[in-house]
Scaffold this motif. Structure first.
Motif: not given
Length: 287
Positions: A104-105, A108, A112-113, A210-212
């Protein structure tokens, strides 16, 4: 209106079902739960996004390439990460969660968006029975049916698939009759990564990515596997579609604020009252 809700629910539930297959395949083979599955789904979405933006591939080649790459990554990660964690179930879970956080990071850093996914399945609106929905919903449902059929054929009619089923039933006995157990387990890991990444490509064109995005999908896919029976492939498919339908109905007729609550209420109820799931069976424990 109802038909439109049902079609959307089946499409969403198909994603939960496909991601949930990763939980089921690994649990049957190892009696382990990989809580990085949702983040693999997210990483597969962004892998598809990068390839689609760079090479402008049609939908099917894009889906196949992402699944093949995810399979290879899964095999490599099983060899260098997961194989060292098999000795303890708790250690395995913590390691899987750690891998998910790393994935995930990593994404990110570069995204980031939220960003749009290319409309590889088309932008046409389909009208059926008074309902209007995106063409991509039909792609999601159709690809899920094809994927499940291919997995069934692979495990039923191919030698390597039967070897993987043997490992899933009893790895020790499978090893005594000549099955290469470490290789079979690595390939099972590869399959779990491939189906999750494929689901990411299927859902990507419907939303901003998105990353999440893997957090909630992973938990709902796990709930789908528990609902249907985490050791049952048909049960996981049934559980995913059921959760997709119920959360769409709840979001429309009760409140969208409670939409995400449905999966976790079902998960809690199943763990309390029917831990083997709707189609699952109890797993004998060797002593």
């Amino acid at each position: 209106m109802l038909l439109q809700i049902l079609i959307g629910g089946v499409a969403t539930g198909s994603i939960y079902a496909v991601v949930g297959l990763g939980f089921t395949l690994l649990y049957r083979a190892m009696k382990m739960v990989n809580f990085a599955q949702g983040h693999v789904f997210m990483a597969g979405t962004f892998l598809g996004l990068i390839i689609a933006n760079r090479f402008a591939l049609p939908a099917i080649p894009l889906l196949l390439i992402v699944m093949v790459l995810a399979f290879l990554i899964g095999v490599v990660l099983e060899r260098i990460v997961f194989r060292r964690l098999y000795h303890d179930h708790d250690v395995f879970i913590v390691g899987a969660i750690g891998l998910g956080i790393v994935l995930m990071n990593t994404v990110r850093v570069f995204f980031p968006e939220p960003v749009p996914f290319p409309k590889v399945f088309g932008e046409r609106l389909v009208e059926f029975g008074g309902a209007r929905f995106q063409e991509a919903y039909l792609w999601v449902i159709g690809c899920t049916v094809v994927l499940v059929a291919l997995l069934h054929s692979f495990f039923t009619y191919t030698r390597h698939g039967r070897a993987m089923r043997a490992v899933a039933s009893d790895a020790e006995i499978a090893g005594t009759v000549g099955v290469n157990v470490p290789r079979a387990i690595a390939h099972i890991f590869g399959l779990t990564f491939a189906v999750a990444a494929g689901a990411g490509v299927l859902i990507g064109p419907l939303y901003f990515v998105s990353f999440d995005m893997g957090d909630m999908v992973g938990l709902k896919a796990f709930a789908a596997a528990v609902l249907g029976g985490i050791n049952s492939v048909p049960g996981t498919i049934l559980g995913g579609i059921a959760i997709g339908l119920l959360e769409n109905l709840a979001g429309t007729y009760i409140s969208s604020a409670y939409k995400d609550l449905v999966a976790f209420v079902i998960l809690l109820a199943m763990l309390i009252f029917r831990p083997n799931g709707l189609l699952g069976t109890s797993t004998p424990v060797k002593v």
